[in-house]
Design a protein around this motif. Structure first.
Motif, PDB file in Angstrom:
ATOM      1  N   GLU A  41       0.825  -1.210   0.000  1.00  0.00           N
ATOM      2  CA  GLU A  41       0.000   0.000   0.000  1.00  0.00           C
ATOM      3  C   GLU A  41       0.860   1.260   0.000  1.00  0.00           C
ATOM      4  O   GLU A  41       0.570   2.217  -0.722  1.00  0.00           O
ATOM      5  N   ASN A  45       1.237   3.901  -3.008  1.00  0.00           N
ATOM      6  CA  ASN A  45       0.655   5.205  -2.639  1.00  0.00           C
ATOM      7  C   ASN A  45       1.629   5.979  -1.760  1.00  0.00           C
ATOM      8  O   ASN A  45       1.289   6.398  -0.650  1.00  0.00           O
ATOM      9  N   CYS A  48       1.146   8.341   1.490  1.00  0.00           N
ATOM     10  CA  CYS A  48      -0.204   8.192   2.038  1.00  0.00           C
ATOM     11  C   CYS A  48      -0.136   8.234   3.563  1.00  0.00           C
ATOM     12  O   CYS A  48       0.943   8.208   4.149  1.00  0.00           O
ATOM     13  N   ASN A  49      -1.290   8.288   4.181  1.00  0.00           N
ATOM     14  CA  ASN A  49      -1.311   8.254   5.644  1.00  0.00           C
ATOM     15  C   ASN A  49      -1.956   6.949   6.116  1.00  0.00           C
ATOM     16  O   ASN A  49      -2.489   6.183   5.320  1.00  0.00           O
ATOM     17  N   HIS A  52      -5.628   6.263   5.196  1.00  0.00           N
ATOM     18  CA  HIS A  52      -5.813   5.761   3.821  1.00  0.00           C
ATOM     19  C   HIS A  52      -5.615   4.243   3.785  1.00  0.00           C
ATOM     20  O   HIS A  52      -6.426   3.517   3.196  1.00  0.00           O
ATOM     21  N   HIS A  90       2.711  11.355   6.909  1.00  0.00           N
ATOM     22  CA  HIS A  90       2.791  10.755   5.586  1.00  0.00           C
ATOM     23  C   HIS A  90       3.808   9.621   5.690  1.00  0.00           C
ATOM     24  O   HIS A  90       4.844   9.753   6.343  1.00  0.00           O
TER      25      HIS A  90
END
Length: 142
Positions: A41, A45, A48-49, A52, A90
């Motif tokens: 993931e 991405n 992302c955090n 998400h 992030h």
């Protein structure tokens, strides 16, 4: 509806072991499927955090937090505080994390290749269409 539920459950019982998705050692690693999927993931991405990832994977945020902390401790992930929200971070893979993610992707592709190796081109096409249909139907309303 009961027949559909029974068929889905039967498929899951077939699919999970045939793709080696059961157990605590995904593709021979020290990670479970969920722990390994976090690598993917973030790889797909970058930046992302955790929210998400939790939404994409439909997993508990506290469980995800423990996974992220473990991956960070092992040198696979680093966090950057969000400029917009100081409570949020992030997520990025380190070079070692990227290597690990790419190793999982390669091994997973090899495993899937072994499963579909005996299919003809027509059967591969049928399988692809069936998978697209399942994804479309089960994604309705999400």
């Amino acid at each position: 509806m009961n027949e559909v539920i029974a068929k889905i459950r039967a498929f899951n019982r077939f699919y999970m072991p045939s793709m080696n998705l059961l157990g605590d050692h995904y593709l021979g690693s020290e990670y479970s499927v969920t722990e390994a999927r976090v690598f993917f993931e973030i790889y797909e991405n970058e930046g992302c955090n955790a929210a998400h990832i939790a939404q994409r994977m439909n997993i508990d945020k506290s469980y995800l937090s423990r996974i992220i902390k473990r991956h960070e401790k092992n040198g696979y992930i680093h966090r950057k505080r969000s400029a917009g929200d100081s409570r949020s971070y992030h997520l990025f893979l380190t070079d070692a994390g990227k290597t690990r993610a790419e190793e999982f992707i390669r091994k997973s592709n090899e495993e899937i290749g072994k499963v579909i190796n005996g299919l003809s081109s027509e059967e591969e096409h049928q399988l692809t269409e069936a998978l697209e249909t399942v994804t479309r139907l089960l994604s309705k309303g999400k």
